[in-house]
Design a protein around this motif. Sequence first.
Motif, PDB file in Angstrom:
ATOM      1  N   LEU A  60       0.781  -1.232  -0.070  1.00 54.14           N
ATOM      2  CA  LEU A  60      -0.074   0.013   0.022  1.00 54.14           C
ATOM      3  C   LEU A  60       0.824   1.132  -0.010  1.00 54.14           C
ATOM      4  N   GLU A  69       2.569   1.756  -3.384  1.00 51.40           N
ATOM      5  CA  GLU A  69       1.554   2.246  -4.266  1.00 51.40           C
ATOM      6  C   GLU A  69       1.256   3.642  -4.280  1.00 51.40           C
ATOM      7  N   LEU A  70       1.365   4.049  -2.906  1.00 46.87           N
ATOM      8  CA  LEU A  70       1.055   5.734  -2.720  1.00 46.87           C
ATOM      9  C   LEU A  70       2.312   6.395  -3.363  1.00 46.87           C
ATOM     10  N   GLN A 102       2.370   6.789  -6.942  1.00 51.37           N
ATOM     11  CA  GLN A 102       1.472   7.959  -7.264  1.00 51.37           C
ATOM     12  C   GLN A 102       1.864   9.175  -7.307  1.00 51.37           C
ATOM     13  N   TYR A 103       2.662   9.336  -6.163  1.00 50.95           N
ATOM     14  CA  TYR A 103       2.942  10.817  -5.734  1.00 50.95           C
ATOM     15  C   TYR A 103       4.373  11.186  -6.520  1.00 50.95           C
ATOM     16  N   ARG A 127       6.132  19.153 -10.253  1.00 48.56           N
ATOM     17  CA  ARG A 127       5.932  20.159  -9.491  1.00 48.56           C
ATOM     18  C   ARG A 127       7.250  20.968  -9.006  1.00 48.56           C
ATOM     19  N   ALA A 154       1.567  22.466  -0.714  1.00 46.91           N
ATOM     20  CA  ALA A 154       1.442  21.286  -1.345  1.00 46.91           C
ATOM     21  C   ALA A 154       2.708  20.256  -0.737  1.00 46.91           C
ATOM     22  N   GLY A 188       2.145  19.722   2.956  1.00 48.95           N
ATOM     23  CA  GLY A 188       0.881  19.120   3.650  1.00 48.95           C
ATOM     24  C   GLY A 188       0.700  17.595   3.089  1.00 48.95           C
ATOM     25  N   MET A 189       1.631  17.181   1.991  1.00 42.71           N
ATOM     26  CA  MET A 189       1.197  15.802   1.444  1.00 42.71           C
ATOM     27  C   MET A 189       2.419  14.787   1.342  1.00 42.71           C
ATOM     28  N   ALA A 195       4.631  13.510   3.473  1.00 43.31           N
ATOM     29  CA  ALA A 195       4.507  12.531   4.500  1.00 43.31           C
ATOM     30  C   ALA A 195       3.444  11.486   4.212  1.00 43.31           C
ATOM     31  N   THR A 196       2.192  12.194   3.909  1.00 42.28           N
ATOM     32  CA  THR A 196       1.245  11.109   3.446  1.00 42.28           C
ATOM     33  C   THR A 196       1.420  10.243   2.705  1.00 42.28           C
ATOM     34  N   TYR A 197       2.651  10.661   1.577  1.00 41.37           N
ATOM     35  CA  TYR A 197       2.540   9.491   0.838  1.00 41.37           C
ATOM     36  C   TYR A 197       3.925   8.922   0.880  1.00 41.37           C
TER      37      TYR A 197
END
Lengths: 99, 118
Positions: A5, A8-9, A12-13, A20, A45, A48-49, A51-53
């Motif tokens: 998982l 996969e993230l 995607q990132y 960017r 951006a 914000g994101m 670490a999530t990815y």
Amino acid sequence: MSDPLLEELREQYRDGARVRVAEVEALLERVDAETLPQLTRHFHAFAGMGATYGFPRISALGDELEGSILALVRSEAMPDAATVARWRDVMREIARELC
Amino acid sequence: MKVLVIDDEKDVRFAARFSLGRVGRMRVIEAANGEDGVARARSEQPDLILLDMMMPGMDGAATFHALRADARTASIPVVFLTAKGMAAEARELGARGVLLKPFNPMSLASEIAAILAS
């Protein structure tokens, strides 16, 4: 998070983040009243994101960028040459994280 | 549970859908801007709205006020999902909660459930 998982993230990132990074590097060639809001959104951006990815260092670097640009925006000031140079250095670090 | 995610960044919408849908088994609908978000809230009547603060045009605060001003959407709980730099402003608006980005995709659903239960 299970490895499949997370990977996969991360995949995607990565591609979008590289685009960017290139956009930010182009904007840093001309920092003015028009490009500053665009830079603010890009820095926001990354903060914000990342670490999530699965890229926590990108979020940490983004925090630095966002903190410095928001301080300028709130005081209606423009960055000096040293600040822009630091932003370029941070973008290079972000690019390395994406490899 | 049906969640409406309003955020201009597709990375956020993807991660939220991934997290809430695959991990939290929630139904996720998306809007890429405040105007579309308000329209979808009216038509879809979600159980919760996840709302970004920093959006071009109609920003998070304006979107929140529009949702509150409409009888069709006023009672839908709103949780701001925002980066640290905007968190203080988000809290001052009086939404149901504020979650910070970056978020843990494995725990976003449970964090939302905890906010709704509080």
